[in-house]
Design a protein around this motif. Sequence first.
Motif, PDB file in Angstrom:
ATOM      1  N   ALA A 119      79.959 -83.310 141.789  1.00 17.48           N
ATOM      2  CA  ALA A 119      80.057 -82.703 140.447  1.00 17.48           C
ATOM      3  C   ALA A 119      78.703 -82.212 139.947  1.00 17.48           C
ATOM      4  CB  ALA A 119      80.692 -83.677 139.443  1.00 17.48           C
ATOM      5  N   LEU A 120      77.949 -81.565 140.832  1.00 13.42           N
ATOM      6  CA  LEU A 120      76.657 -81.004 140.427  1.00 13.42           C
ATOM      7  C   LEU A 120      76.889 -79.694 139.683  1.00 13.42           C
ATOM      8  CD1 LEU A 120      74.810 -81.523 143.823  1.00 13.42           C
ATOM      9  CD2 LEU A 120      74.891 -83.066 141.861  1.00 13.42           C
ATOM     10  N   PHE A 121      75.959 -79.351 138.786  1.00 11.64           N
ATOM     11  CA  PHE A 121      76.096 -78.100 138.051  1.00 11.64           C
ATOM     12  C   PHE A 121      75.534 -76.956 138.888  1.00 11.64           C
ATOM     13  CE2 PHE A 121      75.498 -81.336 134.640  1.00 11.64           C
ATOM     14  CZ  PHE A 121      76.847 -81.422 134.345  1.00 11.64           C
ATOM     15  N   MET A 123      77.559 -92.458 137.401  1.00  7.78           N
ATOM     16  CA  MET A 123      78.768 -92.294 138.203  1.00  7.78           C
ATOM     17  C   MET A 123      78.562 -91.225 139.261  1.00  7.78           C
ATOM     18  SD  MET A 123      82.668 -91.794 136.995  1.00  7.78           S
ATOM     19  CE  MET A 123      83.949 -91.235 138.097  1.00  7.78           C
ATOM     20  N   LYS A 136      88.425 -93.926 135.885  1.00  8.58           N
ATOM     21  CA  LYS A 136      88.341 -93.093 134.680  1.00  8.58           C
ATOM     22  C   LYS A 136      88.582 -93.903 133.417  1.00  8.58           C
ATOM     23  CE  LYS A 136      89.054 -88.663 136.815  1.00  8.58           C
ATOM     24  NZ  LYS A 136      90.004 -87.652 137.270  1.00  8.58           N
ATOM     25  N   PHE A 192      80.557 -88.761 141.503  1.00  2.00           N
ATOM     26  CA  PHE A 192      81.884 -88.162 141.634  1.00  2.00           C
ATOM     27  C   PHE A 192      82.180 -87.824 143.088  1.00  2.00           C
ATOM     28  CE2 PHE A 192      81.163 -87.784 137.192  1.00  2.00           C
ATOM     29  CZ  PHE A 192      82.429 -87.826 136.621  1.00  2.00           C
ATOM     30  N   VAL A 205      85.078 -95.352 132.395  1.00  2.00           N
ATOM     31  CA  VAL A 205      84.158 -94.456 131.700  1.00  2.00           C
ATOM     32  C   VAL A 205      84.779 -93.855 130.444  1.00  2.00           C
ATOM     33  CG1 VAL A 205      82.802 -93.893 133.726  1.00  2.00           C
ATOM     34  CG2 VAL A 205      84.826 -92.541 133.214  1.00  2.00           C
ATOM     35  N   ARG A 228      71.339 -88.474 140.789  1.00  7.28           N
ATOM     36  CA  ARG A 228      71.558 -88.219 139.367  1.00  7.28           C
ATOM     37  C   ARG A 228      72.162 -89.446 138.680  1.00  7.28           C
ATOM     38  NH1 ARG A 228      75.531 -83.423 137.627  1.00  7.28           N
ATOM     39  NH2 ARG A 228      77.061 -84.932 138.315  1.00  7.28           N
ATOM     40  N   ASP A 238      83.121 -93.003 143.301  1.00  5.71           N
ATOM     41  CA  ASP A 238      84.477 -92.621 143.666  1.00  5.71           C
ATOM     42  C   ASP A 238      84.462 -92.099 145.102  1.00  5.71           C
ATOM     43  OD1 ASP A 238      87.110 -92.049 143.734  1.00  5.71           O
ATOM     44  OD2 ASP A 238      87.117 -90.717 141.993  1.00  5.71           O
TER      45      ASP A 238
END
Lengths: 243, 282
Positions: free
Chosen positions: B111-113, B105, B68, B107, B71, B174, B186
């Motif tokens: 961390a998809l929407f 990155m 973190k 996750f 970024v 992505r 990560d």
Amino acid sequence: MIRWLGGFAGFVVDWFAACALKAPPPGRCMEEAYRIGVRSLPVLLTISIFVGTNLCLQGYNAFVPLGGQRLVGMFVALAGIRELAPIIAAAMVASKAGTEMASQIAVMKTREQIDALEVMAVNPLWWLVTPRLYGIMLVMPALTVISIFTTVTASYFTATIQLGLNGAVFLEFARNATSGFDLMTGVIKGFLFGIVICFVSTYCGFASKKGPEGVGQATNAAVVISSVVCVSLNYLVSQVLYG
Amino acid sequence: MASKLRSMLPGSLPAGSRDDDKPPIVFDHVCKAFGALTVLDDVSLTFARGQTTAVIGPSGTGKSVLLKHIVGLLHPDSGSVHVLGIDMSRAKHTEVYRVRKRLGMLFQDGALFDSLCVGENIAFPLQQHRPDLSAREKRERVDHVLEMVELPGLYDRATSALSGGQRKRVGLARAIVNEPEIVLFDEPNSGLDPMTSDAIDALIHSMKEQLGITFVVISHDIVGTINVADRIAMLYQGKLIANGTTAEVVRSEHPILRRFLGRNLILPEHGDLTDPRLPGVP
Ligand SMILES: Nc1ncnc2c1ncn2[C@@H]1O[C@H](COP(=O)(O)OP(=O)(O)O)[C@@H](O)[C@H]1O
Ligand SMILES: [Mg+2]
């Protein structure tokens, strides 16, 4: 409490600094406006109808023993248009759209989606708050007007059909007691309440603790805090305009 | 499969802009504490261009915190983190965003929407930052990276209908769709079944062949790490206790490192039981 206020103020300042002058994400404001409006409308109509009926019944109970049948229309118009309808609209939008904003953003935070937005160089305030803010600013005045007309119409039918009052007199007194200014007040209140609900609810989402518990707390805090702030703000606005 | 990523993507920019020879990521005496808990204690570390560096260490040592900092989601209490020449904690917002546009990155859970379908999720960075691409070019690129992560034809799938491994692959797609210079992972293997996990490792491995992309892989799983990493850095109780090529680190005599490697390699049944990849656990 103080810490919450500090965080909230910082949040609003951040939004203004980063987003106030920036065009909103294309297409998403109307999407949000539609969602907020459509989600809140059924419950808003229902509540407005029954607030209208009861307003009329209590007005009748209060004034008719004193011989003031005609005052019922005036009472309904004043209380409904100036005070109750805007507050009802705010409460319903807070409990439907506000809770949804808080829980959606809290879930996104839990699942690292807010971090993902940041890392993809998209400002989360711009992407998540701006469309909801402009959307709610668009629909809240409309919802308030809808609530006003529903409340007064429901009162009118209660007065004429159930209580047997003269409809023309009811309307005449209602019209004489109020003016376009009062309707305008309702719209302005709705607009302000919308802004409050959006900032409070989205902030509750952003400030939430990660995890399911945090989502629940954020949702709860959003509706409680926005309702309290709207009711207090309502007093202030009425004080300034009518006090 | 992914070796020609940069040149194969439709509408690619020429591979310029990577002229400087400085290391793309530099940690300089970074300290970070949360209250009384010191998470990074004077960490100095550089990540070499075009190489895959794995940062390993037991759970809770601060590997994600380190990532973190790269970024710019967290800032050091003292010291500095430079990424692509920019000081991530002192630079202006716009400059930090400019650096982030050159990063990708993955996750931990993708961390998809949720409100977007698979294809829209992957296209998101292009929609935001590549107005120069036409809708067709964007679509071609998304289809291409979907093929690279071995999920062809899933463009319209809802993210809620994906398995854990598929979510990671979409997250990976992505992360690479906008041709980043640095890709950060990560825990790419955590929570995955062995087959998907190996597939992700293979994917990282094949993308590594793409010249110029710098990979940072965070992991508490030493087995997968050795296969993909050129270099290994080990964090332990906030300190960097090892940093070298994979061969050097694996042969190192550092007692804590030996214990960590040993537990992971030789006595897996006493290792982290939450990791389904451990050999010996059916
Ligand atoms: N934002 C934060 N606030 C407070 N403590 C944190 C925060 N992020 C991480 N920590 C703590 O820092 C330590 C390292 O966390 P992390 O980097 O996630 O470990 P890991 O090496 O497993 O990725 C943990 O003890 C964690 O609780
Ligand atoms: Mg971690």
